[in-house]
Scaffold this motif. Structure first.
Motif, mmCIF file in Angstrom:
data_model
loop_
_atom_site.group_PDB
_atom_site.id
_atom_site.type_symbol
_atom_site.label_atom_id
_atom_site.label_comp_id
_atom_site.label_asym_id
_atom_site.label_seq_id
_atom_site.Cartn_x
_atom_site.Cartn_y
_atom_site.Cartn_z
ATOM 1 N N ARG A 12 54.283 62.207 -36.677
ATOM 2 C CA ARG A 12 53.795 62.019 -38.049
ATOM 3 C C ARG A 12 54.154 60.646 -38.589
ATOM 4 O O ARG A 12 55.148 60.064 -38.202
ATOM 5 C CB ARG A 12 54.436 63.035 -38.992
ATOM 6 C CG ARG A 12 53.993 64.428 -38.858
ATOM 7 C CD ARG A 12 54.647 65.319 -39.941
ATOM 8 N NE ARG A 12 54.202 66.681 -39.801
ATOM 9 C CZ ARG A 12 54.711 67.557 -38.949
ATOM 10 N NH1 ARG A 12 55.689 67.209 -38.171
ATOM 11 N NH2 ARG A 12 54.235 68.778 -38.884
ATOM 12 N N ALA A 13 53.351 60.220 -39.567
ATOM 13 C CA ALA A 13 53.661 59.042 -40.371
ATOM 14 C C ALA A 13 52.865 59.172 -41.660
ATOM 15 O O ALA A 13 51.808 59.811 -41.692
ATOM 16 C CB ALA A 13 53.300 57.756 -39.645
ATOM 17 N N SER A 14 53.389 58.595 -42.729
ATOM 18 C CA SER A 14 52.643 58.616 -43.997
ATOM 19 C C SER A 14 52.931 57.348 -44.777
ATOM 20 O O SER A 14 53.902 56.638 -44.525
ATOM 21 C CB SER A 14 52.996 59.853 -44.824
ATOM 22 O OG SER A 14 54.337 59.811 -45.237
ATOM 23 N N ARG A 15 52.039 57.093 -45.737
ATOM 24 C CA ARG A 15 52.145 55.891 -46.565
ATOM 25 C C ARG A 15 51.303 56.089 -47.817
ATOM 26 O O ARG A 15 50.224 56.682 -47.756
ATOM 27 C CB ARG A 15 51.634 54.684 -45.788
ATOM 28 C CG ARG A 15 51.736 53.388 -46.565
ATOM 29 C CD ARG A 15 51.156 52.227 -45.768
ATOM 30 N NE ARG A 15 51.323 51.000 -46.504
ATOM 31 C CZ ARG A 15 52.185 50.058 -46.191
ATOM 32 N NH1 ARG A 15 52.960 50.190 -45.142
ATOM 33 N NH2 ARG A 15 52.263 48.965 -46.922
ATOM 34 N N ARG B 133 40.168 64.767 -46.029
ATOM 35 C CA ARG B 133 40.680 64.949 -44.672
ATOM 36 C C ARG B 133 39.671 64.487 -43.624
ATOM 37 O O ARG B 133 38.476 64.709 -43.754
ATOM 38 C CB ARG B 133 41.003 66.424 -44.455
ATOM 39 C CG ARG B 133 41.588 66.765 -43.115
ATOM 40 C CD ARG B 133 41.941 68.239 -42.952
ATOM 41 N NE ARG B 133 40.782 69.093 -43.140
ATOM 42 C CZ ARG B 133 40.646 69.995 -44.110
ATOM 43 N NH1 ARG B 133 41.597 70.180 -44.979
ATOM 44 N NH2 ARG B 133 39.564 70.725 -44.197
ATOM 45 N N TRP C 291 44.112 63.158 -40.575
ATOM 46 C CA TRP C 291 44.358 62.177 -41.628
ATOM 47 C C TRP C 291 44.149 62.911 -42.951
ATOM 48 O O TRP C 291 43.016 63.235 -43.304
ATOM 49 C CB TRP C 291 43.380 61.011 -41.506
ATOM 50 C CG TRP C 291 43.470 60.262 -40.213
ATOM 51 C CD1 TRP C 291 43.036 60.692 -38.988
ATOM 52 C CD2 TRP C 291 44.038 58.979 -40.003
ATOM 53 N NE1 TRP C 291 43.299 59.742 -38.041
ATOM 54 C CE2 TRP C 291 43.910 58.685 -38.629
ATOM 55 C CE3 TRP C 291 44.637 58.047 -40.848
ATOM 56 C CZ2 TRP C 291 44.364 57.481 -38.085
ATOM 57 C CZ3 TRP C 291 45.074 56.856 -40.302
ATOM 58 C CH2 TRP C 291 44.947 56.584 -38.939
ATOM 59 N N HIS C 292 45.228 63.210 -43.642
ATOM 60 C CA HIS C 292 45.149 63.954 -44.902
ATOM 61 C C HIS C 292 45.341 62.981 -46.056
ATOM 62 O O HIS C 292 46.299 62.209 -46.082
ATOM 63 C CB HIS C 292 46.220 65.050 -44.935
ATOM 64 C CG HIS C 292 46.117 65.914 -46.130
ATOM 65 N ND1 HIS C 292 46.873 65.713 -47.260
ATOM 66 C CD2 HIS C 292 45.316 66.965 -46.403
ATOM 67 C CE1 HIS C 292 46.547 66.612 -48.170
ATOM 68 N NE2 HIS C 292 45.602 67.380 -47.670
ATOM 69 N N GLU D 111 48.136 59.034 -51.055
ATOM 70 C CA GLU D 111 49.105 59.243 -49.991
ATOM 71 C C GLU D 111 48.327 59.664 -48.757
ATOM 72 O O GLU D 111 47.559 60.628 -48.788
ATOM 73 C CB GLU D 111 50.136 60.307 -50.341
ATOM 74 C CG GLU D 111 51.149 60.475 -49.218
ATOM 75 C CD GLU D 111 52.288 61.409 -49.547
ATOM 76 O OE1 GLU D 111 53.250 61.435 -48.765
ATOM 77 O OE2 GLU D 111 52.218 62.120 -50.572
ATOM 78 N N THR E 217 48.723 60.912 -44.968
ATOM 79 C CA THR E 217 49.637 61.488 -43.988
ATOM 80 C C THR E 217 48.861 61.724 -42.703
ATOM 81 O O THR E 217 47.818 62.377 -42.721
ATOM 82 C CB THR E 217 50.236 62.818 -44.491
ATOM 83 O OG1 THR E 217 50.909 62.572 -45.732
ATOM 84 C CG2 THR E 217 51.217 63.399 -43.480
ATOM 85 N N THR F 18 49.045 63.339 -38.999
ATOM 86 C CA THR F 18 49.756 64.286 -38.149
ATOM 87 C C THR F 18 49.027 64.352 -36.814
ATOM 88 O O THR F 18 47.845 64.662 -36.765
ATOM 89 C CB THR F 18 49.799 65.688 -38.795
ATOM 90 O OG1 THR F 18 50.359 65.577 -40.101
ATOM 91 C CG2 THR F 18 50.627 66.653 -37.971
ATOM 92 N N GLU G 52 54.797 56.973 -33.195
ATOM 93 C CA GLU G 52 54.981 57.017 -34.648
ATOM 94 C C GLU G 52 54.995 55.614 -35.245
ATOM 95 O O GLU G 52 54.454 55.384 -36.324
ATOM 96 C CB GLU G 52 56.227 57.820 -34.998
ATOM 97 C CG GLU G 52 56.010 59.306 -34.738
ATOM 98 C CD GLU G 52 57.208 60.194 -35.039
ATOM 99 O OE1 GLU G 52 58.364 59.701 -35.027
ATOM 100 O OE2 GLU G 52 56.984 61.404 -35.273
#
Length: 155
Positions: free
Chosen positions: A6-9, A87, A109-110, A119, A121, A123, A137
């Motif tokens: 996972r990664a988010s920004r 999404r 891609w959420h 945001e 996120t 997964t 990641e």
């Protein structure tokens, strides 16, 4: 055993703008390749059940050998689900002779509104065991940073 990365920004752009960059061929070529790579989309069909084929080329393939050849990763992506401004679900299959890179990895891609931005996120599930988790990641985070720069500069 199935693995999830996972990664988010948070990106300073509305969800519709970010979603548009996820489904535009030229945009993807500009921001999706992580640092140290460049990308070229060879096939493009932006609809559920469609997808694209991307050739990612390592700028320094001596220290970063590719999965498909010494200098490249070739990946076929299917759009499994497209929910506007919310999404994008992709199924990714790498072209590789090494069985440790085999199988379909799902990338979700959420997008969710966050203040004046979005945001994002990412997964990745069913990640092939040949892909190093820390490097993967970091690559996703790099793509997210590129996406932020791309859409924020356009806005």
């Amino acid at each position: 055993m199935s693995r999830t990365d996972r990664a988010s920004r948070v990106i300073a752009a509305p969800p519709a703008t970010v979603y548009g960059a996820l489904l535009d061929r030229e945009s993807l070529e500009a921001w999706l390749p992580p640092d140290g790579m460049r990308g070229k989309v060879e096939r493009w069909d932006p609809r559920p059940g469609g997808g694209f084929r991307m050739v990612l080329t390592y700028l320094d393939h001596i220290d970063n050998p590719g999965k498909t050849s010494d200098a490249t990763d070739v990946v076929d992506i299917e759009f499994a689900d497209l929910t506007p401004s919310e999404r994008v679900v992709q199924r990714a299959v790498f072209e590789a002779d090494d069985p440790s890179f085999a199988g379909a990895m799902t990338m979700t891609w959420h997008l969710s509104a966050a203040g004046g931005g979005t945001e994002v996120t990412v997964t990745a599930t069913d990640v092939p065991p040949g892909i190093d988790q820390a490097a993967h990641e970091a690559g996703i985070a790099s793509s997210l940073a590129n996406l932020a720069s791309y859409v924020e500069a356009a806005g």
